[in-house]
Design an enzyme around this catalytic site. Structure first.
Site: not given
Ligand code: GLY
Length: 313
Positions: A168, A196, A198, A219-220, A222
């Site tokens: 991201t 889904r 995030g 980021t990571g 979510g």
């Molecule tokens: N951090 C981005 C997601 O999980 O979609």
């Protein structure tokens, strides 16, 4: 003037800084920087040519936040419009009585405001990666027929943290007036369950900015930032008087100490109103970038690591 970004923001940070130097707002810089990443076909977790959901459809999430006012705008699950960050900004600027539009409603809004639409959002190369991922996970090597009513609960276990492939994108800027803005854009997890959403379009989870204290973007995985309101936590910890590093560390520890079901990691970038900045990651060796007005190019710096063990199943 300062811009910080996740490392994949390197493609847009110089242009964003030029905009700041020419008198542009922090929000302009955030939008310009993120659009460059969204248009880049080699970044496969943001905008055009991101990894699709389990059905092979690209669904984009993005948000912006204006630290002067706490106004925000966001879109989720948007298909067919590459510049999700610009549509998110318009959700804020057109003064809707809403801050987040999702799915068909987000697309309808994007069409109504004349946002740039692309017929094809995926390259054949990325479609081939998706097909192979499905085929590799069957005993026969055949791609399963994923129709409208096919059960997906088992298939969605293929979902992959985009951080393992690119990530991201986060941008946070402070402009010449001292105003702060933040933005996040993503195609979300590769092979995610359709629908889904995030943390990226969720204000407080993946994105938060408040001129009085600072800003944070994530980021990571979510789901982790949603559970712990990570971006808002950092800013709230700043409000209590913590130094930036302590505030960011504490928000990471919130994730670690409660021991949720994690299959991915968490990363954040944050700054305070005085221009201090920091990056945190649950993985060693992660970096972020920053550029000040007097720098010819961005610098890359290591994130501090706060280990968050993966626990799933
Ligand atoms: N951090 C981005 C997601 O999980 O979609």
């Amino acid at each position: 003037m300062l811009i910080i970004a996740s490392r994949n923001g390197v493609i847009g940070i110089a242009e964003a800084m030029r905009a700041l130097k020419q008198g542009g707002s922090a929000m302009d810089a955030v939008e310009i920087g993120i659009r460059a990443v969204e248009a880049d076909p080699t970044d496969q977790t943001v905008g055009y040519n991101g990894y699709p959901n389990i059905l092979g459809e690209l669904e984009l999430d993005a948000s912006v936040m204006d630290g002067r006012t706490l106004n925000s705008g966001a879109v989720a699950l948007m298909r067919g419009f590459p510049y999700a960050i610009s549509v998110a900004r318009q959700v804020m600027e057109r003064k809707l009585p809403h801050v987040l539009l999702a799915g068909a409603g987000a697309e309808r809004f994007a069409r109504e405001i004349g946002a740039e639409a692309w017929d094809e959002m995926l390259t054949e190369e990325i479609r081939a990666v998706w097909r192979k991922r499905l085929a590799d996970s069957t005993a026969t090597g055949e791609i399963p027929p994923l129709k409208e009513n096919s059960p997906l609960l088992e298939w969605v276990k293929l979902a992959t943290d985009p951080e393992r492939v690119a990530g991201t994108v986060n941008f946070i800027a402070i402009d010449g007036r001292g105003d702060i803005a933040s933005g996040v854009s993503t195609s979300g997890w590769a092979w995610k369950y359709p629908g889904r959403i995030g943390d990226s379009p969720i204000i407080g989870a993946g994105n938060y900015a408040d001129n009085r204290y600072g800003a944070c973007a994530c980021t990571g995985m979510g789901e982790m930032a949603i559970n712990a309101s990570t971006a808002r936590s950092v800013v709230l910890y700043l409000k209590t008087g913590m130094a930036l590093a302590d505030a960011a560390r504490e928000a990471m520890r919130d994730l670690r100490d409660l021991g949720g079901d994690y299959i991915g990691g968490m990363n954040l970038v944050a700054l305070d109103k005085d221009g201090g900045h920091i990056g945190m990651s649950s993985e060693a060796g992660r970096t972020y970038i920053y550029q000040q007005a007097d720098m010819a190019e961005p610098a890359e710096v290591e994130r501090e690591m706060v280990e968050i063990p993966a626990r799933w199943g």
